[in-house]
Design a protein around this motif. Structure first.
Motif, PDB file in Angstrom:
ATOM      1  N   ALA A 173      16.799  97.444  79.376  1.00  0.00           N
ATOM      2  CA  ALA A 173      16.179  98.322  80.377  1.00  0.00           C
ATOM      3  C   ALA A 173      17.235  99.092  81.158  1.00  0.00           C
ATOM      4  O   ALA A 173      17.050 100.267  81.492  1.00  0.00           O
ATOM      5  CB  ALA A 173      15.317  97.493  81.328  1.00  0.00           C
ATOM      6  N   LYS A 174      18.362  98.441  81.449  1.00  0.00           N
ATOM      7  CA  LYS A 174      19.450  99.098  82.177  1.00  0.00           C
ATOM      8  C   LYS A 174      20.012 100.253  81.363  1.00  0.00           C
ATOM      9  O   LYS A 174      20.289 101.339  81.903  1.00  0.00           O
ATOM     10  CB  LYS A 174      20.545  98.075  82.484  1.00  0.00           C
ATOM     11  CG  LYS A 174      21.696  98.621  83.327  1.00  0.00           C
ATOM     12  CD  LYS A 174      21.234  98.942  84.742  1.00  0.00           C
ATOM     13  CE  LYS A 174      22.405  99.375  85.612  1.00  0.00           C
ATOM     14  NZ  LYS A 174      21.960  99.746  86.982  1.00  0.00           N
ATOM     15  N   ARG A 175      20.170 100.055  80.070  1.00  0.00           N
ATOM     16  CA  ARG A 175      20.701 101.118  79.204  1.00  0.00           C
ATOM     17  C   ARG A 175      19.755 102.317  79.157  1.00  0.00           C
ATOM     18  O   ARG A 175      20.194 103.458  79.058  1.00  0.00           O
ATOM     19  CB  ARG A 175      20.924 100.583  77.787  1.00  0.00           C
ATOM     20  CG  ARG A 175      22.095  99.641  77.654  1.00  0.00           C
ATOM     21  CD  ARG A 175      22.305  99.229  76.216  1.00  0.00           C
ATOM     22  NE  ARG A 175      22.620 100.380  75.363  1.00  0.00           N
ATOM     23  CZ  ARG A 175      22.738 100.292  74.043  1.00  0.00           C
ATOM     24  NH1 ARG A 175      22.562  99.122  73.438  1.00  0.00           N
ATOM     25  NH2 ARG A 175      23.030 101.364  73.327  1.00  0.00           N
ATOM     26  N   ARG A 206      19.487 114.049  71.937  1.00  0.00           N
ATOM     27  CA  ARG A 206      20.031 113.712  73.250  1.00  0.00           C
ATOM     28  C   ARG A 206      19.852 112.225  73.558  1.00  0.00           C
ATOM     29  O   ARG A 206      20.719 111.598  74.177  1.00  0.00           O
ATOM     30  CB  ARG A 206      19.371 114.576  74.330  1.00  0.00           C
ATOM     31  CG  ARG A 206      19.874 116.010  74.341  1.00  0.00           C
ATOM     32  CD  ARG A 206      19.471 116.726  75.606  1.00  0.00           C
ATOM     33  NE  ARG A 206      18.028 116.947  75.673  1.00  0.00           N
ATOM     34  CZ  ARG A 206      17.413 118.009  75.182  1.00  0.00           C
ATOM     35  NH1 ARG A 206      18.121 118.959  74.582  1.00  0.00           N
ATOM     36  NH2 ARG A 206      16.112 118.151  75.291  1.00  0.00           N
ATOM     37  N   ILE A 207      18.732 111.667  73.145  1.00  0.00           N
ATOM     38  CA  ILE A 207      18.475 110.243  73.368  1.00  0.00           C
ATOM     39  C   ILE A 207      19.528 109.399  72.650  1.00  0.00           C
ATOM     40  O   ILE A 207      20.114 108.477  73.229  1.00  0.00           O
ATOM     41  CB  ILE A 207      17.059 109.863  72.875  1.00  0.00           C
ATOM     42  CG1 ILE A 207      15.997 110.461  73.801  1.00  0.00           C
ATOM     43  CG2 ILE A 207      16.896 108.341  72.794  1.00  0.00           C
ATOM     44  CD1 ILE A 207      14.583 110.375  73.245  1.00  0.00           C
ATOM     45  N   LEU A 208      19.778 109.704  71.378  1.00  0.00           N
ATOM     46  CA  LEU A 208      20.768 108.948  70.613  1.00  0.00           C
ATOM     47  C   LEU A 208      22.146 109.070  71.239  1.00  0.00           C
ATOM     48  O   LEU A 208      22.899 108.091  71.308  1.00  0.00           O
ATOM     49  CB  LEU A 208      20.794 109.440  69.161  1.00  0.00           C
ATOM     50  CG  LEU A 208      19.510 109.295  68.349  1.00  0.00           C
ATOM     51  CD1 LEU A 208      19.736 109.735  66.908  1.00  0.00           C
ATOM     52  CD2 LEU A 208      18.972 107.877  68.392  1.00  0.00           C
ATOM     53  N   THR A 254      23.491 105.199  70.296  1.00  0.00           N
ATOM     54  CA  THR A 254      22.926 104.668  69.061  1.00  0.00           C
ATOM     55  C   THR A 254      23.116 105.675  67.942  1.00  0.00           C
ATOM     56  O   THR A 254      23.216 106.878  68.179  1.00  0.00           O
ATOM     57  CB  THR A 254      21.432 104.354  69.226  1.00  0.00           C
ATOM     58  OG1 THR A 254      20.756 105.513  69.759  1.00  0.00           O
ATOM     59  CG2 THR A 254      21.227 103.201  70.186  1.00  0.00           C
ATOM     60  N   THR A 255      23.147 105.181  66.701  1.00  0.00           N
ATOM     61  CA  THR A 255      23.424 106.065  65.574  1.00  0.00           C
ATOM     62  C   THR A 255      22.178 106.579  64.882  1.00  0.00           C
ATOM     63  O   THR A 255      22.250 107.537  64.119  1.00  0.00           O
ATOM     64  CB  THR A 255      24.297 105.346  64.525  1.00  0.00           C
ATOM     65  OG1 THR A 255      23.613 104.160  64.083  1.00  0.00           O
ATOM     66  CG2 THR A 255      25.646 104.959  65.119  1.00  0.00           C
ATOM     67  N   ALA A 272      14.102 100.021  72.776  1.00  0.00           N
ATOM     68  CA  ALA A 272      12.864 100.171  73.553  1.00  0.00           C
ATOM     69  C   ALA A 272      12.018  98.907  73.446  1.00  0.00           C
ATOM     70  O   ALA A 272      11.421  98.446  74.424  1.00  0.00           O
ATOM     71  CB  ALA A 272      12.074 101.381  73.070  1.00  0.00           C
ATOM     72  N   HIS A 273      11.974  98.316  72.241  1.00  0.00           N
ATOM     73  CA  HIS A 273      11.239  97.061  72.066  1.00  0.00           C
ATOM     74  C   HIS A 273      11.890  95.947  72.861  1.00  0.00           C
ATOM     75  O   HIS A 273      11.214  95.143  73.499  1.00  0.00           O
ATOM     76  CB  HIS A 273      11.191  96.702  70.574  1.00  0.00           C
ATOM     77  CG  HIS A 273      10.091  97.374  69.828  1.00  0.00           C
ATOM     78  ND1 HIS A 273       8.868  96.788  69.604  1.00  0.00           N
ATOM     79  CD2 HIS A 273      10.037  98.610  69.259  1.00  0.00           C
ATOM     80  CE1 HIS A 273       8.100  97.620  68.918  1.00  0.00           C
ATOM     81  NE2 HIS A 273       8.785  98.727  68.695  1.00  0.00           N
ATOM     82  N   ASP A 274      13.232  95.880  72.827  1.00  0.00           N
ATOM     83  CA  ASP A 274      13.935  94.838  73.576  1.00  0.00           C
ATOM     84  C   ASP A 274      13.659  94.947  75.074  1.00  0.00           C
ATOM     85  O   ASP A 274      13.617  93.934  75.773  1.00  0.00           O
ATOM     86  CB  ASP A 274      15.439  94.947  73.332  1.00  0.00           C
ATOM     87  CG  ASP A 274      15.853  94.448  71.949  1.00  0.00           C
ATOM     88  OD1 ASP A 274      14.999  93.844  71.268  1.00  0.00           O
ATOM     89  OD2 ASP A 274      17.002  94.668  71.552  1.00  0.00           O
ATOM     90  N   ALA A 275      13.488  96.167  75.547  1.00  0.00           N
ATOM     91  CA  ALA A 275      13.222  96.373  76.974  1.00  0.00           C
ATOM     92  C   ALA A 275      11.772  96.089  77.346  1.00  0.00           C
ATOM     93  O   ALA A 275      11.413  96.124  78.523  1.00  0.00           O
ATOM     94  CB  ALA A 275      13.589  97.811  77.346  1.00  0.00           C
TER      95      ALA A 275
END
Length: 215
Positions: free
Chosen positions: A149-151, A192-194, A199-200, A209-212
Protein backbone atom coordinates in the motif's frame (compact mmCIF):
# COMPACT_ATOMS: atom_id res chain seq x y z
CA UNK A 1 7.04 -12.40 -37.54
CA UNK A 2 6.79 -13.26 -33.86
CA UNK A 3 9.73 -15.56 -33.14
CA UNK A 4 8.66 -18.11 -30.52
CA UNK A 5 10.62 -20.70 -28.54
CA UNK A 6 8.84 -23.74 -27.08
CA UNK A 7 10.18 -25.29 -23.88
CA UNK A 8 8.71 -28.50 -22.47
CA UNK A 9 10.29 -31.84 -21.57
CA UNK A 10 7.45 -33.72 -23.29
CA UNK A 11 7.93 -34.04 -27.04
CA UNK A 12 4.21 -34.54 -27.64
CA UNK A 13 3.39 -31.26 -25.87
CA UNK A 14 5.95 -29.36 -27.94
CA UNK A 15 4.67 -30.96 -31.14
CA UNK A 16 1.11 -29.98 -30.29
CA UNK A 17 2.08 -26.41 -29.54
CA UNK A 18 4.11 -26.16 -32.75
CA UNK A 19 1.26 -27.58 -34.81
CA UNK A 20 -1.10 -24.93 -33.43
CA UNK A 21 1.29 -22.00 -33.79
CA UNK A 22 2.30 -23.01 -37.32
CA UNK A 23 -1.24 -22.20 -38.44
CA UNK A 24 -0.68 -18.52 -37.65
CA UNK A 25 0.90 -16.53 -40.47
CA UNK A 26 2.55 -14.03 -38.11
CA UNK A 27 4.13 -16.55 -35.70
CA UNK A 28 7.30 -18.56 -36.34
CA UNK A 29 8.47 -21.33 -34.01
CA UNK A 30 12.23 -20.84 -34.18
CA UNK A 31 13.22 -23.61 -31.77
CA UNK A 32 12.30 -26.21 -29.17
CA UNK A 33 13.97 -27.08 -25.88
CA UNK A 34 13.39 -29.90 -23.41
CA UNK A 35 14.67 -28.16 -20.27
CA UNK A 36 15.62 -24.78 -18.88
CA UNK A 37 19.35 -25.01 -19.61
CA UNK A 38 18.72 -25.81 -23.27
CA UNK A 39 16.17 -22.98 -23.40
CA UNK A 40 18.78 -20.48 -22.21
CA UNK A 41 21.26 -21.64 -24.86
CA UNK A 42 18.71 -21.45 -27.65
CA UNK A 43 17.37 -18.09 -26.48
CA UNK A 44 20.89 -16.69 -26.67
CA UNK A 45 21.35 -18.01 -30.20
CA UNK A 46 17.87 -17.41 -31.63
CA UNK A 47 16.74 -14.24 -29.81
CA UNK A 48 13.06 -15.23 -29.63
CA UNK A 49 10.40 -12.62 -28.98
CA UNK A 50 8.26 -14.99 -26.90
CA UNK A 51 9.13 -18.10 -24.88
CA UNK A 52 6.44 -20.58 -23.89
CA UNK A 53 7.99 -22.25 -20.85
CA UNK A 54 6.88 -25.29 -18.88
CA UNK A 55 7.45 -25.08 -15.14
CA UNK A 56 7.99 -28.69 -14.18
CA UNK A 57 11.00 -30.11 -16.04
CA UNK A 58 14.03 -32.22 -15.07
CA UNK A 59 17.35 -30.45 -14.82
CA UNK A 60 16.82 -26.69 -14.81
CA UNK A 61 13.12 -26.16 -14.20
CA UNK A 62 10.98 -23.45 -15.74
CA UNK A 63 11.00 -21.27 -12.64
CA UNK A 64 14.77 -20.95 -12.65
CA UNK A 65 14.88 -20.49 -16.40
CA UNK A 66 12.22 -17.77 -16.27
CA UNK A 67 14.34 -15.70 -13.91
CA UNK A 68 17.41 -16.12 -16.12
CA UNK A 69 15.54 -15.28 -19.32
CA UNK A 70 13.84 -12.17 -18.00
CA UNK A 71 17.15 -10.87 -16.62
CA UNK A 72 18.98 -11.31 -19.91
CA UNK A 73 19.97 -8.29 -22.06
CA UNK A 74 17.60 -9.30 -24.86
CA UNK A 75 14.87 -10.53 -22.55
CA UNK A 76 12.01 -12.28 -24.34
CA UNK A 77 8.44 -12.21 -23.17
CA UNK A 78 8.12 -15.33 -20.99
CA UNK A 79 4.80 -17.12 -20.63
CA UNK A 80 4.60 -20.10 -18.31
CA UNK A 81 2.83 -23.32 -19.24
CA UNK A 82 1.11 -24.74 -16.20
CA UNK A 83 -1.59 -26.90 -14.70
CA UNK A 84 -3.40 -24.58 -12.30
CA UNK A 85 -3.93 -27.02 -9.46
CA UNK A 86 -0.32 -28.23 -9.31
CA UNK A 87 2.09 -25.39 -9.98
CA UNK A 88 2.53 -23.53 -6.70
CA UNK A 89 5.52 -21.61 -8.03
CA UNK A 90 3.71 -19.51 -10.64
CA UNK A 91 3.38 -16.51 -8.35
CA UNK A 92 7.14 -16.42 -7.76
CA UNK A 93 7.79 -16.66 -11.49
CA UNK A 94 5.44 -13.77 -12.21
CA UNK A 95 7.30 -11.69 -9.66
CA UNK A 96 10.55 -12.59 -11.44
CA UNK A 97 9.34 -10.98 -14.63
CA UNK A 98 7.29 -13.57 -16.52
CA UNK A 99 4.34 -11.91 -18.23
CA UNK A 100 1.73 -14.54 -17.54
CA UNK A 101 0.78 -18.15 -17.91
CA UNK A 102 -1.31 -20.53 -19.98
CA UNK A 103 -2.99 -23.74 -19.01
CA UNK A 104 -1.80 -26.64 -21.12
CA UNK A 105 -5.34 -27.29 -22.31
CA UNK A 106 -5.75 -23.74 -23.64
CA UNK A 107 -7.81 -23.81 -26.87
CA UNK A 108 -5.73 -23.31 -30.05
CA UNK A 109 -7.28 -19.95 -30.90
CA UNK A 110 -6.54 -18.64 -27.40
CA UNK A 111 -2.95 -19.90 -27.55
CA UNK A 112 -2.30 -17.96 -30.74
CA UNK A 113 -4.00 -14.87 -29.31
CA UNK A 114 -1.87 -15.17 -26.16
CA UNK A 115 1.39 -15.14 -28.10
CA UNK A 116 0.26 -12.06 -29.99
CA UNK A 117 -0.90 -10.38 -26.79
CA UNK A 118 2.40 -10.72 -24.93
CA UNK A 119 4.39 -9.78 -28.04
CA UNK A 120 2.46 -6.50 -28.15
CA UNK A 121 3.55 -5.76 -24.59
CA UNK A 122 0.46 -6.85 -22.69
CA UNK A 123 0.34 -9.46 -19.92
CA UNK A 124 -1.78 -12.56 -19.61
CA UNK A 125 -4.41 -11.30 -17.20
CA UNK A 126 -7.52 -13.12 -18.33
CA UNK A 127 -10.15 -12.71 -15.60
CA UNK A 128 -11.21 -16.38 -15.83
CA UNK A 129 -7.71 -17.74 -15.10
CA UNK A 130 -5.10 -15.23 -13.99
CA UNK A 131 -7.32 -13.41 -11.53
CA UNK A 132 -7.95 -16.74 -9.75
CA UNK A 133 -4.23 -17.40 -9.65
CA UNK A 134 -3.40 -13.98 -8.26
CA UNK A 135 -6.12 -14.21 -5.63
CA UNK A 136 -4.97 -17.71 -4.69
CA UNK A 137 -1.41 -16.65 -3.99
CA UNK A 138 -1.83 -13.00 -3.00
CA UNK A 139 -3.00 -13.50 0.57
CA UNK A 140 -0.37 -11.33 2.22
CA UNK A 141 0.36 -10.85 5.86
CA UNK A 142 -0.58 -7.44 7.21
CA UNK A 143 3.05 -6.27 7.03
CA UNK A 144 3.25 -7.19 3.33
CA UNK A 145 -0.03 -5.44 2.65
CA UNK A 146 1.19 -2.30 4.37
CA UNK A 147 4.40 -2.27 2.33
CA UNK A 148 2.47 -2.73 -0.92
CA UNK A 149 0.00 0.00 0.00
CA UNK A 150 2.89 2.36 0.77
CA UNK A 151 4.40 1.77 -2.67
CA UNK A 152 1.08 2.53 -4.33
CA UNK A 153 0.84 5.95 -2.67
CA UNK A 154 2.90 7.46 -5.50
CA UNK A 155 0.06 6.92 -7.97
CA UNK A 156 -2.45 9.57 -8.90
CA UNK A 157 -6.18 8.94 -8.55
CA UNK A 158 -6.52 8.16 -12.27
CA UNK A 159 -3.49 5.86 -12.20
CA UNK A 160 -4.99 4.01 -9.25
CA UNK A 161 -8.18 3.49 -11.24
CA UNK A 162 -6.21 2.14 -14.20
CA UNK A 163 -4.16 -0.17 -11.97
CA UNK A 164 -7.38 -1.53 -10.49
CA UNK A 165 -8.60 -2.50 -13.96
CA UNK A 166 -5.29 -4.26 -14.60
CA UNK A 167 -5.59 -6.16 -11.33
CA UNK A 168 -9.10 -7.23 -12.36
CA UNK A 169 -7.74 -8.73 -15.56
CA UNK A 170 -8.95 -6.14 -18.05
CA UNK A 171 -7.23 -5.46 -21.34
CA UNK A 172 -6.38 -1.88 -22.32
CA UNK A 173 -9.49 -1.72 -24.49
CA UNK A 174 -11.73 -3.00 -21.67
CA UNK A 175 -10.14 -0.58 -19.21
CA UNK A 176 -10.75 2.29 -21.60
CA UNK A 177 -14.42 1.44 -21.90
CA UNK A 178 -14.79 1.05 -18.14
CA UNK A 179 -13.08 4.38 -17.41
CA UNK A 180 -14.47 6.23 -20.45
CA UNK A 181 -11.04 7.06 -21.83
CA UNK A 182 -9.23 6.02 -25.00
CA UNK A 183 -7.10 2.89 -25.25
CA UNK A 184 -4.09 5.08 -26.06
CA UNK A 185 -4.65 7.01 -22.82
CA UNK A 186 -4.81 3.75 -20.88
CA UNK A 187 -1.48 2.67 -22.40
CA UNK A 188 0.08 5.97 -21.39
CA UNK A 189 -1.20 5.58 -17.82
CA UNK A 190 0.10 1.99 -17.69
CA UNK A 191 3.58 3.13 -18.74
CA UNK A 192 3.61 5.77 -16.00
CA UNK A 193 2.34 3.28 -13.43
CA UNK A 194 5.12 0.79 -14.23
CA UNK A 195 7.70 3.56 -14.09
CA UNK A 196 6.49 4.92 -10.75
CA UNK A 197 6.25 1.48 -9.14
CA UNK A 198 9.52 0.22 -10.55
CA UNK A 199 7.82 -2.84 -12.02
CA UNK A 200 8.72 -4.35 -15.38
CA UNK A 201 5.29 -5.49 -16.53
CA UNK A 202 1.56 -5.37 -15.86
CA UNK A 203 1.52 -8.67 -13.99
CA UNK A 204 3.93 -7.41 -11.33
CA UNK A 205 1.86 -4.25 -10.92
CA UNK A 206 -1.31 -6.32 -10.61
CA UNK A 207 0.28 -8.53 -7.94
CA UNK A 208 1.23 -5.41 -6.00
CA UNK A 209 -2.40 -4.25 -6.09
CA UNK A 210 -3.53 -7.68 -4.86
CA UNK A 211 -0.92 -7.63 -2.10
CA UNK A 212 -2.25 -4.26 -0.97
CA UNK A 213 -5.75 -5.70 -0.74
CA UNK A 214 -7.24 -3.65 -3.56
CA UNK A 215 -8.89 -6.69 -5.15
Amino acid sequence: MIKTLLVDNEHLVRSGLRMILDTAEDIEVVGEASDGAEALRLAGDLAPDVVLLDIRMPGMDGLTAAGELTASPRAPRVVLLTTFDLDDYVHRALRAGAVGFLLKDTPPRDLIAAVRTVYEGNAMLAPSITKRMLEHFAAPASEGAAVAAKRLEVLSERERAVLLTIARGMSNAEAGRALHISEATVKAHVSRILDKLGTTNRVQAAILAHDAGWV
